[in-house]
Enzyme design. Structure first.
Site, PDB file in Angstrom:
ATOM      1  N   ASP A  34       0.836  -1.204   0.000  1.00  0.00           N
ATOM      2  CA  ASP A  34       0.000   0.000   0.000  1.00  0.00           C
ATOM      3  C   ASP A  34       0.868   1.251   0.000  1.00  0.00           C
ATOM      4  OD1 ASP A  34      -2.780  -0.928   0.205  1.00  0.00           O
ATOM      5  OD2 ASP A  34      -2.128  -1.825   2.095  1.00  0.00           O
ATOM      6  N   MET A  36       1.058   5.228  -0.209  1.00  0.00           N
ATOM      7  CA  MET A  36       0.193   6.393   0.049  1.00  0.00           C
ATOM      8  C   MET A  36       1.009   7.669  -0.041  1.00  0.00           C
ATOM      9  SD  MET A  36      -1.803   4.954   3.349  1.00  0.00           S
ATOM     10  CE  MET A  36      -2.590   3.344   3.336  1.00  0.00           C
ATOM     11  N   GLY A 141      -6.689   4.430   3.118  1.00  0.00           N
ATOM     12  CA  GLY A 141      -5.813   5.298   3.911  1.00  0.00           C
ATOM     13  C   GLY A 141      -5.247   4.637   5.160  1.00  0.00           C
ATOM     14  N   GLY A 144      -6.920  -1.789   9.462  1.00  0.00           N
ATOM     15  CA  GLY A 144      -7.680  -2.014  10.693  1.00  0.00           C
ATOM     16  C   GLY A 144      -9.056  -1.385  10.750  1.00  0.00           C
ATOM     17  N   GLY A 174     -10.812  -4.484   5.856  1.00  0.00           N
ATOM     18  CA  GLY A 174     -11.700  -5.125   6.828  1.00  0.00           C
ATOM     19  C   GLY A 174     -11.976  -6.600   6.559  1.00  0.00           C
ATOM     20  N   GLY A 194      -4.764  -7.475   6.005  1.00  0.00           N
ATOM     21  CA  GLY A 194      -3.661  -6.943   6.792  1.00  0.00           C
ATOM     22  C   GLY A 194      -3.751  -7.407   8.227  1.00  0.00           C
TER      23      GLY A 194
END
Ligand code: DX5
Ligand code: ZN
Length: 212
Positions: A34, A36, A141, A144, A174, A194
């Site tokens: 990921d 960002m 972004g 969790g 999720g 994750g």
């Protein structure tokens, strides 16, 4: 076959190499990276040097998710760093066809991702440019977050849109032992996870439970 792509964002960054080796040994198919930029999403993560350095010690498919504004200039960077799949956001591209063609011209698989609020209409005309569609089931972004079940219908609509085309349908955000089943039933065949892997103690058991 359902594949698992472990999202590095939830790994212990103090032991990154070890974490990657552990998920690979535990039977993970892909490593989800990921990226960002602090603009497209309100967070910064990691970039080229981290991916490049992990590449030398892993044989997993590197599934790079670019959460960046105007990704065009960065595609060659992430290709050179060793990504196998490069996914960009539909909302972030000025000329999505050109961006996807650019990814494929570098010999990489091309993916498109949609934020939860983005409708699927924009996919219809670009299906022949795609190897993967990544449906965000949280606002991108952060790791969790809670799975957004209102995305299940969208996953199923995209599954129907793909039909028999060789396009992988991936879900991200999720994913846990419960939501994985809902996504598989809706037609997903890649699960990005994750927390459900890295925040547990038995990676192998959790990876195989996610696939069921
Ligand atoms: C969110 C990222 C996800 C995230 C998934 O912007 O794209 O890949 O790390 O993390 P979990 O599985 O914890 O929701
Ligand atoms: Zn992601």
């Amino acid at each position: 076959m359902v594949l698992i792509s472990a999202s590095l964002l939830s790994a212990d960054f103090n032991r990154l190499g070890e974490e990657v080796n552990n998920v690979e040994k535990a039977g993970c198919d892909w490593l989800h990276l990921d990226v960002m930029d602090g603009h497209f999403v309100p967070n910064l993560s990691f970039g080229v040097p981290v991916i490049q350095s992990l590449r030398s010690s892993s044989k997993m498919t590197f599934d790079t998710h670019l959460m960046v504004q105007n990704p065009d200039d960065m595609i060659s960077w992430f290709s050179d760093a060793g990504s196998d799949i490069i996914t960009v956001h539909l909302e972030a591209c000025r000329d999505v066809v050109r961006t996807l063609e650019n990814i494929r011209s570098l010999g990489k698989k091309a993916g498109i991702s949609l934020r939860p609020q983005t409708p699927i209409d924009g996919l219809k005309d670009i299906l022949d440019k795609l190897d993967l569609i990544l449906v965000m089931t949280v606002n991108p972004g952060f790791g969790g977050q809670k799975f957004m079940s209102d995305q299940l219908q969208k996953i199923n609509d995209i599954h129907n849109l793909i039909g028999k085309r060789p396009i992988r349908l991936s879900v991200d955000g999720g994913i846990n032992q419960q939501t994985s089943k809902l996504c598989i039933n809706a037609g997903a065949d890649v699960l990005v996870a994750g927390s459900a892997i890295f925040k547990t103690t038995d990676y192998a058991a959790n990876i195989s439970a996610l696939k069921k």
